[in-house]
Scaffold this active site. Sequence first.
Site, PDB file in Angstrom:
ATOM      1  N   SER A  67      58.359  76.012  64.606  1.00  0.00           N
ATOM      2  CA  SER A  67      57.744  75.803  65.931  1.00  0.00           C
ATOM      3  C   SER A  67      58.713  76.168  67.053  1.00  0.00           C
ATOM      4  O   SER A  67      58.328  76.784  68.053  1.00  0.00           O
ATOM      5  CB  SER A  67      57.303  74.341  66.093  1.00  0.00           C
ATOM      6  OG  SER A  67      56.285  74.035  65.164  1.00  0.00           O
ATOM      7  N   GLY A 295      50.058  76.234  61.529  1.00  0.00           N
ATOM      8  CA  GLY A 295      50.109  75.018  62.335  1.00  0.00           C
ATOM      9  C   GLY A 295      51.387  74.933  63.156  1.00  0.00           C
ATOM     10  O   GLY A 295      51.372  74.540  64.325  1.00  0.00           O
ATOM     11  N   ASP A 296      52.505  75.326  62.531  1.00  0.00           N
ATOM     12  CA  ASP A 296      53.798  75.338  63.242  1.00  0.00           C
ATOM     13  C   ASP A 296      53.751  76.307  64.419  1.00  0.00           C
ATOM     14  O   ASP A 296      54.253  76.019  65.505  1.00  0.00           O
ATOM     15  CB  ASP A 296      54.939  75.769  62.302  1.00  0.00           C
ATOM     16  CG  ASP A 296      55.046  74.901  61.059  1.00  0.00           C
ATOM     17  OD1 ASP A 296      54.608  73.738  61.110  1.00  0.00           O
ATOM     18  OD2 ASP A 296      55.587  75.377  60.043  1.00  0.00           O
ATOM     19  N   ALA A 297      53.150  77.468  64.177  1.00  0.00           N
ATOM     20  CA  ALA A 297      53.065  78.495  65.223  1.00  0.00           C
ATOM     21  C   ALA A 297      52.181  78.018  66.365  1.00  0.00           C
ATOM     22  O   ALA A 297      52.489  78.245  67.541  1.00  0.00           O
ATOM     23  CB  ALA A 297      52.514  79.794  64.644  1.00  0.00           C
TER      24      ALA A 297
END
Length: 341
Positions: A67, A295-297
């Site tokens: 992230s 999801g991290d992105a």
Amino acid sequence: MEYEGILLGMGNPLLDISAVVDDEFLNKYEIKLNNAILAEDKHLPMYGEMNEKFKVEFIAGGATQNSIRVAQWMLQKPGATSYMGCIGKDKFGEEMKRDAKLAGVNVHYYEHESVPTGTCAVCIVGGERSLVANLSAANCYKVDHLKKPENWALVEKAKYYYIAGFFLTVSPESIQLVAEHAAANNKYFMMNLSAPFICEFFKDPQEKVLPYADTVFGNEDEARAFSKAHGWETDDIKEIALKISQWPKASETHKRITVITQGADPVVVAEDGKVKTFPVPLLPKEKLVDTNGAGDAFVGGFISQLVQGKPIDDCVRAGNYAANVIIQRSGCTYPEKPDFN
């Protein structure tokens, strides 16, 4: 606006060992798609087997680090982000440092003398991923490292903090210190539910830090696991998002925002007693490479706009943009420059 060191992340730096595998491999190691777990003894042979049987890629990973790297990429402002976690003094650790430097992130790793750098098996079938993390050195992070003047200076300098729930398994004490600093100084603290097992088995440390969270991220499976762990008799994502947003807060400086992603389905945002949904841009199935890091992105894209004071609609749009880029590539990687405005 001064961007240097504005965003600080802390987490488990892991080297992703990523490969397209088959159902037989998943069944052998009792792995479910779209899940994230910590490796048990029965999983340890899988890392070597992946290397022998499948075409493997090594990519610097770990949820928070992903992230932070994406936020740095979206911001395109050198040194805007910092990151701390524990790696080993080994080849993988050196690779991690090199990757972070290239990404423009200011990393202050705690380097462990004897424990190897952590790895995460990313098993991909039909574009969907499952993660099995062998934390190794990442599990050895100590609050003493955070308290060192040169590292605490990063905390002092930052105005926004992001820590994924996975770090609750390693150093809840470090999370608490940063969270309390944020609340005491009217800064902005963000967390992620991260995985169903965090909501189930690390409920106490998660509950202890939740009052400090100004934004809580998660996906639909994690949100439902959180609801179940707290005895809420609802599976409705909008309702769960609203309840999390209304959880008591340590500081009233910022109203809590809950952001729940649902893959290709709309993003749910709960804030100030209201729930909004945001559609996700459609991606043709043939363009999907893998969902690892999506999801991290999303979080990285979202935060990149938040630190610039942009409205929530822009933050969600940037999150969707970043996730859309990442799922068309292998692992949490991206082109040289973002095409977002």
